[in-house]
Design an enzyme around this catalytic site. Structure first.
Site, PDB file in Angstrom:
ATOM      1  N   GLY A  47       0.858  -1.186   0.000  1.00 22.78           N
ATOM      2  CA  GLY A  47       0.000   0.000   0.000  1.00 22.78           C
ATOM      3  C   GLY A  47       0.881   1.218   0.000  1.00 22.78           C
ATOM      4  O   GLY A  47       1.890   1.258  -0.698  1.00 22.78           O
ATOM      5  N   GLU A  48       0.544   2.162   0.828  1.00 23.25           N
ATOM      6  CA  GLU A  48       1.329   3.399   0.911  1.00 23.25           C
ATOM      7  C   GLU A  48       1.849   3.518   2.344  1.00 23.25           C
ATOM      8  O   GLU A  48       1.066   3.740   3.271  1.00 23.25           O
ATOM      9  CB  GLU A  48       0.427   4.574   0.515  1.00 23.25           C
ATOM     10  CG  GLU A  48       1.169   5.847   0.228  1.00 23.25           C
ATOM     11  CD  GLU A  48       2.264   5.703  -0.829  1.00 23.25           C
ATOM     12  OE1 GLU A  48       2.061   5.009  -1.843  1.00 23.25           O
ATOM     13  OE2 GLU A  48       3.342   6.281  -0.625  1.00 23.25           O
ATOM     14  N   SER A  49       3.157   3.370   2.502  1.00 26.28           N
ATOM     15  CA  SER A  49       3.723   3.304   3.852  1.00 26.28           C
ATOM     16  C   SER A  49       3.477   4.578   4.658  1.00 26.28           C
ATOM     17  O   SER A  49       3.238   4.508   5.869  1.00 26.28           O
ATOM     18  CB  SER A  49       5.221   3.004   3.780  1.00 26.28           C
ATOM     19  OG  SER A  49       5.871   3.952   2.966  1.00 26.28           O
ATOM     20  N   CYS A  79       6.234  -5.090   0.722  1.00 26.17           N
ATOM     21  CA  CYS A  79       6.326  -3.780   0.072  1.00 26.17           C
ATOM     22  C   CYS A  79       6.203  -2.617   1.070  1.00 26.17           C
ATOM     23  O   CYS A  79       7.149  -2.359   1.799  1.00 26.17           O
ATOM     24  CB  CYS A  79       5.293  -3.733  -1.047  1.00 26.17           C
ATOM     25  SG  CYS A  79       5.795  -2.661  -2.374  1.00 26.17           S
ATOM     26  N   ARG A 106      12.834   3.731  -1.061  1.00 28.88           N
ATOM     27  CA  ARG A 106      11.416   3.730  -1.500  1.00 28.88           C
ATOM     28  C   ARG A 106      11.310   4.001  -2.987  1.00 28.88           C
ATOM     29  O   ARG A 106      12.142   4.713  -3.537  1.00 28.88           O
ATOM     30  CB  ARG A 106      10.630   4.829  -0.778  1.00 28.88           C
ATOM     31  CG  ARG A 106      10.201   4.472   0.604  1.00 28.88           C
ATOM     32  CD  ARG A 106       9.329   5.575   1.177  1.00 28.88           C
ATOM     33  NE  ARG A 106       8.004   5.597   0.579  1.00 28.88           N
ATOM     34  CZ  ARG A 106       7.217   6.668   0.549  1.00 28.88           C
ATOM     35  NH1 ARG A 106       7.633   7.819   1.035  1.00 28.88           N
ATOM     36  NH2 ARG A 106       6.027   6.590   0.008  1.00 28.88           N
ATOM     37  N   ILE A 133       5.456  -3.562  -7.384  1.00 26.07           N
ATOM     38  CA  ILE A 133       4.603  -2.398  -7.662  1.00 26.07           C
ATOM     39  C   ILE A 133       5.156  -1.193  -6.895  1.00 26.07           C
ATOM     40  O   ILE A 133       5.072  -1.154  -5.667  1.00 26.07           O
ATOM     41  CB  ILE A 133       3.142  -2.663  -7.239  1.00 26.07           C
ATOM     42  CG1 ILE A 133       2.598  -3.902  -7.949  1.00 26.07           C
ATOM     43  CG2 ILE A 133       2.269  -1.441  -7.542  1.00 26.07           C
ATOM     44  CD1 ILE A 133       1.238  -4.349  -7.458  1.00 26.07           C
ATOM     45  N   ARG A 134       5.750  -0.277  -7.607  1.00 21.64           N
ATOM     46  CA  ARG A 134       6.384   0.899  -6.981  1.00 21.64           C
ATOM     47  C   ARG A 134       7.139   0.464  -5.712  1.00 21.64           C
ATOM     48  O   ARG A 134       6.974   1.016  -4.620  1.00 21.64           O
ATOM     49  CB  ARG A 134       5.336   1.975  -6.665  1.00 21.64           C
ATOM     50  CG  ARG A 134       4.701   2.547  -7.935  1.00 21.64           C
ATOM     51  CD  ARG A 134       3.769   3.710  -7.654  1.00 21.64           C
ATOM     52  NE  ARG A 134       2.736   3.351  -6.693  1.00 21.64           N
ATOM     53  CZ  ARG A 134       2.675   3.812  -5.457  1.00 21.64           C
ATOM     54  NH1 ARG A 134       3.568   4.638  -5.003  1.00 21.64           N
ATOM     55  NH2 ARG A 134       1.695   3.433  -4.677  1.00 21.64           N
ATOM     56  N   HIS A 169       5.117  -8.622  -4.140  1.00 16.67           N
ATOM     57  CA  HIS A 169       3.776  -9.005  -3.656  1.00 16.67           C
ATOM     58  C   HIS A 169       3.479 -10.480  -3.972  1.00 16.67           C
ATOM     59  O   HIS A 169       2.852 -10.762  -5.006  1.00 16.67           O
ATOM     60  CB  HIS A 169       2.730  -8.152  -4.373  1.00 16.67           C
ATOM     61  CG  HIS A 169       2.682  -6.735  -3.928  1.00 16.67           C
ATOM     62  ND1 HIS A 169       1.777  -6.257  -3.017  1.00 16.67           N
ATOM     63  CD2 HIS A 169       3.445  -5.678  -4.277  1.00 16.67           C
ATOM     64  CE1 HIS A 169       1.978  -4.968  -2.823  1.00 16.67           C
ATOM     65  NE2 HIS A 169       2.982  -4.594  -3.575  1.00 16.67           N
ATOM     66  N   GLU A 171       1.254 -12.289  -2.845  1.00 19.42           N
ATOM     67  CA  GLU A 171      -0.196 -12.532  -2.838  1.00 19.42           C
ATOM     68  C   GLU A 171      -0.822 -12.313  -4.214  1.00 19.42           C
ATOM     69  O   GLU A 171      -1.980 -12.669  -4.423  1.00 19.42           O
ATOM     70  CB  GLU A 171      -0.876 -11.646  -1.772  1.00 19.42           C
ATOM     71  CG  GLU A 171      -1.034 -10.182  -2.113  1.00 19.42           C
ATOM     72  CD  GLU A 171       0.224  -9.339  -1.911  1.00 19.42           C
ATOM     73  OE1 GLU A 171       1.298  -9.922  -1.652  1.00 19.42           O
ATOM     74  OE2 GLU A 171       0.132  -8.102  -2.026  1.00 19.42           O
TER      75      GLU A 171
HETATM   76  N1  GLN Z   1       5.576   2.907  -2.907  1.00 20.51           N
HETATM   77  C1  GLN Z   1       4.907   2.466  -1.725  1.00 20.51           C
HETATM   78  C2  GLN Z   1       5.486   3.144  -0.478  1.00 20.51           C
HETATM   79  O1  GLN Z   1       6.447   3.821  -0.566  1.00 20.51           O
HETATM   80  C3  GLN Z   1       4.973   0.953  -1.583  1.00 20.51           C
HETATM   81  C4  GLN Z   1       4.262   0.291  -2.748  1.00 20.51           C
HETATM   82  C5  GLN Z   1       3.596  -1.004  -2.422  1.00 20.51           C
HETATM   83  O2  GLN Z   1       3.338  -1.358  -1.275  1.00 20.51           O
HETATM   84  N2  GLN Z   1       3.225  -1.714  -3.479  1.00 20.51           N
HETATM   85  O3  GLN Z   1       4.968   2.982   0.567  1.00 20.51           O
END
Ligand code: GLN
Length: 187
Positions: A47-49, A79, A106, A133-134, A169, A171
């Site tokens: 997700g987004e940390s 992630c 990151r 993913i990112r 990921h 999952e």
């Molecule tokens: N780019 C997100 C972050 O910095 C991490 C991306 C992800 O969990 N797929 O938190």
């Protein structure tokens, strides 16, 4: 056995679907009350940390979860989860759990085009599919951190004591062996 899944933001539904496939009961962790019942392992989803870190503190989940991690509850972090556990983020001290002595970079593969799929060696499992993913990667790790996978000469999975942290990921791929390995640690 029951697994807690942090469900304040991000890809928690995908983690629940994997545990369903493995017939393992889970519960969502959304507020302090959810910590009252016992669980045997904890998943931090992608997700987004920054958002997850902020919500963890606002919802008063941060301190009790930190204590649980420090008390050796098995943790699987993917992630954004990996970022939350890292001692440093982009060379600076982390404001989050800091329970793994390593530094993560990151969005290490670029912000927009940083998503890709590959397959690579994973310690004791052989070749596993990996969806990024990112994603972050580990730019530096203490000798006490065990390296589980390396992709293009960057560390993408580690084990430190009770904590497994992944850049990618699992999952999102049909290969369930990384989750199975984590569940073995929980039982
Ligand atoms: N780019 C997100 C972050 O910095 C991490 C991306 C992800 O969990 N797929 O938190």
């Amino acid at each position: 056995m029951k697994i807690g899944i942090l469900a304040v933001q991000g890809a928690f539904l995908e983690q629940e679907a994997v545990l369903d496939q493995l017939n393992v009961p889970w519960k969502e962790i959304r507020c302090e009350k959810d910590l009252e019942d016992h669980f045997d392992g904890l998943i931090f989803p992608g997700g987004e940390s920054t958002v997850q870190g902020k919500l963890l503190k606002e919802l008063h989940l941060f301190d009790p979860l930190l204590t649980m991690i420090q008390n050796d509850l098995p943790v699987l972090a993917t992630c954004a989860g990996m970022i939350l556990l890292s001692e440093k983020i982009d060379g600076k001290p982390s404001p989050y759990f800091k329970t793994i002595p390593m530094d993560v970079k990151r969005n290490a593969y670029g912000r927009q085009l940083g998503s890709f799929h590959t397959a690579a060696e994973y310690k004791e499992l052989g070749c596993v599919p990996m969806t990024f993913i990112r994603a972050p990667y580990v730019s530096k790790a203490a000798d006490s951190v065990s390296i589980l996978s390396v992709v293009d000469s960057h560390i993408t999975a580690v084990q430190y004591r009770n904590q497994t942290a992944l850049s990618f990921h699992p999952e999102l791929d049909p290969d369930l062996r990384i989750h199975q390995k984590f569940l073995d640690l929980c039982s």
